[in-house]
Design a protein around this motif. Sequence first.
Motif, short mmCIF file in Angstrom:
data_model
loop_
_atom_site.label_atom_id
_atom_site.label_comp_id
_atom_site.label_asym_id
_atom_site.label_seq_id
_atom_site.Cartn_x
_atom_site.Cartn_y
_atom_site.Cartn_z
N GLN A 1 2.41 -10.62 -14.64
CA GLN A 1 3.43 -9.61 -14.33
C GLN A 1 3.15 -8.99 -12.96
OE1 GLN A 1 2.95 -6.76 -17.51
NE2 GLN A 1 1.38 -5.61 -16.43
N PRO A 2 4.23 -8.58 -12.24
CA PRO A 2 4.04 -7.92 -10.94
C PRO A 2 3.25 -6.63 -11.11
CG PRO A 2 6.34 -8.57 -11.26
CD PRO A 2 5.66 -8.75 -12.58
N ILE A 3 2.35 -6.36 -10.17
CA ILE A 3 1.48 -5.19 -10.27
C ILE A 3 2.10 -3.98 -9.59
CG2 ILE A 3 -0.83 -4.29 -9.83
CD1 ILE A 3 -0.66 -6.68 -11.78
N ILE A 4 2.62 -4.18 -8.37
CA ILE A 4 3.23 -3.09 -7.60
C ILE A 4 4.16 -3.72 -6.58
CG2 ILE A 4 1.34 -3.07 -5.89
CD1 ILE A 4 1.73 -0.04 -5.63
N ASN A 5 5.20 -2.97 -6.20
CA ASN A 5 6.12 -3.44 -5.15
C ASN A 5 6.66 -2.23 -4.40
OD1 ASN A 5 8.75 -2.57 -6.54
ND2 ASN A 5 7.88 -3.96 -8.05
N GLY A 6 7.11 -2.46 -3.19
CA GLY A 6 7.66 -1.37 -2.39
C GLY A 6 7.61 -1.68 -0.90
N GLN A 7 8.01 -0.68 -0.09
CA GLN A 7 8.10 -0.84 1.36
C GLN A 7 6.72 -0.77 2.01
OE1 GLN A 7 10.84 -1.60 2.96
NE2 GLN A 7 12.20 -1.42 1.17
N LEU A 8 6.50 -1.66 2.97
CA LEU A 8 5.25 -1.72 3.71
C LEU A 8 5.54 -2.06 5.17
CD1 LEU A 8 2.97 -3.86 1.34
CD2 LEU A 8 2.63 -1.45 1.85
N THR B 1 -8.83 -10.71 7.95
CA THR B 1 -8.45 -9.33 7.63
C THR B 1 -6.98 -9.10 7.95
OG1 THR B 1 -10.70 -8.53 8.07
CG2 THR B 1 -8.93 -6.90 8.06
N TYR B 2 -6.27 -8.54 6.97
CA TYR B 2 -4.86 -8.18 7.14
C TYR B 2 -4.75 -6.67 7.16
CZ TYR B 2 -4.12 -13.03 5.69
OH TYR B 2 -4.15 -14.40 5.59
N THR B 3 -3.82 -6.15 7.97
CA THR B 3 -3.64 -4.71 8.10
C THR B 3 -2.25 -4.33 7.65
OG1 THR B 3 -5.12 -4.73 10.01
CG2 THR B 3 -3.81 -2.74 9.65
N LEU B 4 -2.18 -3.37 6.73
CA LEU B 4 -0.91 -2.86 6.22
C LEU B 4 -0.80 -1.38 6.54
CD1 LEU B 4 -1.03 -4.41 2.61
CD2 LEU B 4 -0.06 -5.44 4.67
N ALA B 5 0.42 -0.90 6.60
CA ALA B 5 0.67 0.53 6.80
C ALA B 5 1.73 0.98 5.82
CB ALA B 5 1.10 0.81 8.24
N ASP C 1 1.83 6.90 -0.72
CA ASP C 1 2.04 5.46 -0.83
C ASP C 1 0.76 4.69 -0.51
OD1 ASP C 1 4.63 5.61 -1.65
OD2 ASP C 1 5.52 5.27 0.32
N THR C 2 0.02 5.19 0.47
CA THR C 2 -1.26 4.54 0.81
C THR C 2 -2.21 4.56 -0.39
OG1 THR C 2 -1.07 5.18 3.13
CG2 THR C 2 -3.27 4.64 2.34
N TRP D 1 -0.85 2.10 -3.19
CA TRP D 1 -1.07 0.69 -2.90
C TRP D 1 -2.56 0.33 -2.93
CZ3 TRP D 1 1.84 -3.61 -2.45
CH2 TRP D 1 3.23 -3.45 -2.42
N THR D 2 -3.38 1.20 -2.36
CA THR D 2 -4.82 0.93 -2.34
C THR D 2 -5.38 0.85 -3.76
OG1 THR D 2 -5.02 2.11 -0.23
CG2 THR D 2 -7.05 1.71 -1.46
N LYS D 3 -4.99 1.81 -4.57
CA LYS D 3 -5.46 1.82 -5.95
C LYS D 3 -5.00 0.59 -6.71
CE LYS D 3 -5.46 4.68 -10.13
NZ LYS D 3 -4.99 5.95 -10.75
#
Length: 454
Positions: free
Chosen positions: A283-290, A365-369, A375-376, A379-381
């Motif tokens: 199942q999807p864990i989380i979704n949203g704008q990034l 390493t990938y960087t997200l904002a 929201d940070t 997503w981190t959690k």
Amino acid sequence: MSDNTQDEEVLKQIEREVRMREGASKLLAACTRREQALEASKSLLTCNARILALLSQLQKMRKAQILQRVGRRPSEDVMPCSGKVSLSDLRIPLMWKDSEYFKNKGELQRCAVFCLLQCGTEIHDTDLVMVDRTLTDICFEDIITFNEVGPEFQLRVELYSSCAVEDFSPGALGPRRGSRLGGSVGCSSGKKIRAAFESAAVCGSSGGNVGSGSVSPPSSPDLSTLGPKFNLLAHTTLRIQHVQEGFKTHDLSLAATEDNPFWLPLYGNMCCRLVAQPLCMIQPIINGQLKVKLGEDLNCWENAYGVLRGHSLLCYQSQEDLESEDKTFVVIPIKKDTLVCVSERDPVHCQNIYISTQCQGEDVTYTLATHTPEDTQRWTKAIWQHVFNMSHWKQCCDHLMKIEMPSSRKAITVKQGSLYHEIVSPPSPREGLVAPDLSVEIRTLLSSYYKESY
């Protein structure tokens, strides 16, 4: 769910099993054929095991509530997600030999066998299989799935056997068989329900394991002493390290010797397919704008709609692309050893999430904002918890394992007029009988059970 609601739910399950046990006892009393008696005896053993498991669960819940009331709260450590565990294609090889016990002439020695499988408080049984020297393997076609299982699960498999040539006297109860079987099982007195609990307790006391032992104590005067008896023949416990996609052999611990009438010549192994599906894989864990940083340029960011699922954080151009199943423009791999951290040192994008993972032997390493601190954190959690889940479920998260569905041909529908339906189901309103609520009786019995336990 509140403590009271949880207690009520467990009590309802116990009540249902007590009713089922009483119904199986009445069915055993009415059996005219040995095949019927074997099925009823198997049901009694299964109900006993479930009652003991539910009592144990209720006792743990009550202890946790007491600790909470005195200020000692239970551990609030982060827990891995639950999942499904399925066992199928169960085969137990036999090792026949020419001896006095199993002769190649005369009447075949036959035993009725089945498996009882327990994981936590969830208990299932297989179909009965008749075994004689013409079989080289005991084969169970059942597909048994356990839900809400953690990665620390212990799946106990018990093999029970009953000698099929034991004397069976359908008229053992005499006049009692003529009683009205269609009456409500709920009309049982507290004494009968207590007998059910005591019988279940004695049944599960052998070796300290739920369900191990005969179907009821020899000294018990209730209906469960009648008819054929099932005895523990062998057992094993399966854990997460035993999970794999294919067929695998496991050791059995034997619990009977050749001088037992229900004995069968086991090799000491069983083969089965044990698979698992952690929730984090299905199942999807989380979704949203990034926002996703592309390349080394500090100002090169791309708006994205992210979905964390399985082994990947999928980044789409927009939510519409996700819904239309268009291709992603970035796929960030998420593995058991992925590292996740947050940095606020970037002067332009102060809420950055760094995801470091190994790809082809190199750290990438990938960087997200995100747009807000909330929201940070969200997503981190979520990403950290996902990595945590995968690391605890180990090889079960290497790929999505397939759980077979039971064949529709095995579905058995209970006819309205069947004997079992009459025994177990409460009477219809037109009969003018109302099944009393057993909750008060159950609570009284449980109260006495806990007083005697301490």
